[in-house]
Design a protein around this motif. Structure first.
Motif, PDB file in Angstrom:
ATOM      1  N   LEU A  40      -5.477   7.222  -0.294  1.00 31.42           N
ATOM      2  CA  LEU A  40      -5.269   5.945  -1.213  1.00 31.42           C
ATOM      3  C   LEU A  40      -6.334   4.819  -0.661  1.00 31.42           C
ATOM      4  CD1 LEU A  40      -1.580   5.829  -0.777  1.00 31.42           C
ATOM      5  CD2 LEU A  40      -2.551   6.634  -2.987  1.00 31.42           C
ATOM      6  N   TRP A  41      -6.778   4.359  -1.781  1.00 32.98           N
ATOM      7  CA  TRP A  41      -7.601   3.217  -1.722  1.00 32.98           C
ATOM      8  C   TRP A  41      -6.694   1.879  -1.756  1.00 32.98           C
ATOM      9  CZ3 TRP A  41      -8.452  -1.154  -4.703  1.00 32.98           C
ATOM     10  CH2 TRP A  41      -9.351  -2.241  -4.251  1.00 32.98           C
ATOM     11  N   VAL A  42      -6.450   1.019  -0.780  1.00 33.79           N
ATOM     12  CA  VAL A  42      -5.634   0.078  -0.944  1.00 33.79           C
ATOM     13  C   VAL A  42      -6.401  -1.301  -0.597  1.00 33.79           C
ATOM     14  CG1 VAL A  42      -3.539  -0.947   0.109  1.00 33.79           C
ATOM     15  CG2 VAL A  42      -3.711   1.460   0.100  1.00 33.79           C
ATOM     16  N   SER A  86       3.652  11.020   8.173  1.00 32.41           N
ATOM     17  CA  SER A  86       2.864   9.909   9.041  1.00 32.41           C
ATOM     18  C   SER A  86       2.083   9.243   8.008  1.00 32.41           C
ATOM     19  CB  SER A  86       1.789  10.936  10.052  1.00 32.41           C
ATOM     20  OG  SER A  86       1.094  11.665   8.968  1.00 32.41           O
ATOM     21  N   VAL A  87       1.701   8.089   8.587  1.00 34.40           N
ATOM     22  CA  VAL A  87       1.014   7.122   7.834  1.00 34.40           C
ATOM     23  C   VAL A  87      -0.154   6.681   8.903  1.00 34.40           C
ATOM     24  CG1 VAL A  87       0.918   4.975   6.414  1.00 34.40           C
ATOM     25  CG2 VAL A  87       3.035   6.507   6.545  1.00 34.40           C
ATOM     26  N   SER A  88      -1.653   6.713   8.261  1.00 29.80           N
ATOM     27  CA  SER A  88      -2.415   5.994   8.821  1.00 29.80           C
ATOM     28  C   SER A  88      -3.421   5.214   7.996  1.00 29.80           C
ATOM     29  CB  SER A  88      -3.345   7.180   9.537  1.00 29.80           C
ATOM     30  OG  SER A  88      -3.884   7.793   8.758  1.00 29.80           O
ATOM     31  N   ALA A  89      -3.752   3.887   8.489  1.00 28.40           N
ATOM     32  CA  ALA A  89      -4.759   3.115   7.573  1.00 28.40           C
ATOM     33  C   ALA A  89      -5.950   2.847   8.492  1.00 28.40           C
ATOM     34  CB  ALA A  89      -3.830   1.701   7.551  1.00 28.40           C
ATOM     35  N   ASP A  90      -6.982   2.671   7.585  1.00 27.32           N
ATOM     36  CA  ASP A  90      -8.385   2.417   7.947  1.00 27.32           C
ATOM     37  C   ASP A  90      -8.797   1.158   7.312  1.00 27.32           C
ATOM     38  OD1 ASP A  90     -10.853   2.422   8.972  1.00 27.32           O
ATOM     39  OD2 ASP A  90     -11.636   4.185   7.755  1.00 27.32           O
ATOM     40  N   MET A  91      -8.886   0.077   8.066  1.00 25.56           N
ATOM     41  CA  MET A  91      -9.342  -1.417   7.530  1.00 25.56           C
ATOM     42  C   MET A  91     -10.595  -1.494   6.905  1.00 25.56           C
ATOM     43  SD  MET A  91      -7.101  -3.728   7.634  1.00 25.56           S
ATOM     44  CE  MET A  91      -7.751  -5.266   7.593  1.00 25.56           C
ATOM     45  N   LYS A  92     -11.715  -0.608   7.814  1.00 23.19           N
ATOM     46  CA  LYS A  92     -13.122  -0.734   7.382  1.00 23.19           C
ATOM     47  C   LYS A  92     -13.308  -0.241   5.972  1.00 23.19           C
ATOM     48  CE  LYS A  92     -17.495   0.945   9.038  1.00 23.19           C
ATOM     49  NZ  LYS A  92     -18.155   1.508  10.105  1.00 23.19           N
ATOM     50  N   ASP A  93     -12.735   1.140   5.736  1.00 25.18           N
ATOM     51  CA  ASP A  93     -12.905   1.820   4.595  1.00 25.18           C
ATOM     52  C   ASP A  93     -11.636   1.409   3.237  1.00 25.18           C
ATOM     53  OD1 ASP A  93     -15.101   3.384   5.535  1.00 25.18           O
ATOM     54  OD2 ASP A  93     -13.836   4.780   6.146  1.00 25.18           O
ATOM     55  N   LYS A  94     -10.820   0.620   3.817  1.00 22.70           N
ATOM     56  CA  LYS A  94      -9.765   0.250   3.039  1.00 22.70           C
ATOM     57  C   LYS A  94      -9.045   1.589   2.497  1.00 22.70           C
ATOM     58  CE  LYS A  94     -11.319  -4.228   1.609  1.00 22.70           C
ATOM     59  NZ  LYS A  94     -11.406  -5.213   0.561  1.00 22.70           N
ATOM     60  N   ILE A 140      -7.268   8.213  -4.198  1.00 21.21           N
ATOM     61  CA  ILE A 140      -8.409   8.787  -4.003  1.00 21.21           C
ATOM     62  C   ILE A 140      -8.308  10.316  -3.941  1.00 21.21           C
ATOM     63  CG2 ILE A 140     -10.447   9.272  -2.331  1.00 21.21           C
ATOM     64  CD1 ILE A 140      -9.938   6.483  -1.345  1.00 21.21           C
ATOM     65  N   SER A 141      -7.391  11.091  -3.348  1.00 23.12           N
ATOM     66  CA  SER A 141      -7.484  12.438  -3.231  1.00 23.12           C
ATOM     67  C   SER A 141      -5.872  12.588  -2.754  1.00 23.12           C
ATOM     68  CB  SER A 141      -8.298  13.196  -2.322  1.00 23.12           C
ATOM     69  OG  SER A 141      -8.264  12.781  -1.146  1.00 23.12           O
ATOM     70  N   VAL A 142      -5.632  14.036  -3.443  1.00 28.16           N
ATOM     71  CA  VAL A 142      -4.351  14.637  -3.150  1.00 28.16           C
ATOM     72  C   VAL A 142      -4.551  15.989  -2.943  1.00 28.16           C
ATOM     73  CG1 VAL A 142      -2.062  15.136  -4.012  1.00 28.16           C
ATOM     74  CG2 VAL A 142      -3.050  13.330  -4.646  1.00 28.16           C
TER      75      VAL A 142
END
Length: 141
Positions: free
Chosen positions: A6-8, A31-39, A65-67
């Motif tokens: 997802l884009w957040v 599991s949940v993971s976040a990337d601040m740089k790419d949002k 974005i994708s599933v």
């Protein structure tokens, strides 16, 4: 297992932690993971992507974005090369023997190469394929 990317619209670390906490409470999330740089927020588990977006819309702007299927780690197979190799070698030898026997009979003229019909007569066989009448038929003259 589904992997949803997802884009957040993260503005700060607080928004990131809120969105991760909101998604982690959904049933089926592994599991949940976040990337601040790419949002980007990546969620893995047996969960509906629409329910994830509904939950995140309360916190911030979100788009899918994708599933796709989650890649599971490959399981190592227990190796038993001796048994498999022995069986494979035996099958290869058996095929070679059958081929040699077929070639020997063909040389003697007692085996029709087109239909593999073994003749009992000492004369060589003569086969013609009747394509017009029967595409899979063979005629012995």
């Amino acid at each position: 297992m589904v992997k949803v990317v997802l884009w957040v619209d993260f503005h700060c670390e607080k928004m990131k932690s809120k969105s991760m906490k909101a998604v982690s409470k959904l049933p089926g999330v592994e599991s949940v993971s976040a990337d601040m740089k790419d949002k980007k927020l990546t969620v893995t588990g047996d969960v509906d992507p629409v329910s994830i977006v509904d939950k995140l819309k309360k916190v911030c702007n979100t788009e899918i974005i994708s599933v796709g299927p989650a890649k599971e780690p490959e399981k190592k197979k227990k190796e038993e090369p001796k048994k498999d190799d022995d069986q494979a070698k035996k099958e290869e030898e058996k095929k070679k023997l059958e081929l040699l026997e077929a070639q020997r009979l063909a040389e003697l003229g007692r085996l029709c190469e087109l239909c593999h019909f073994q003749l009992r007569s000492p004369y060589p066989c003569c086969c013609r394929s009747m394509v017009e009448e029967h595409p899979n038929a063979c005629v012995i003259c």
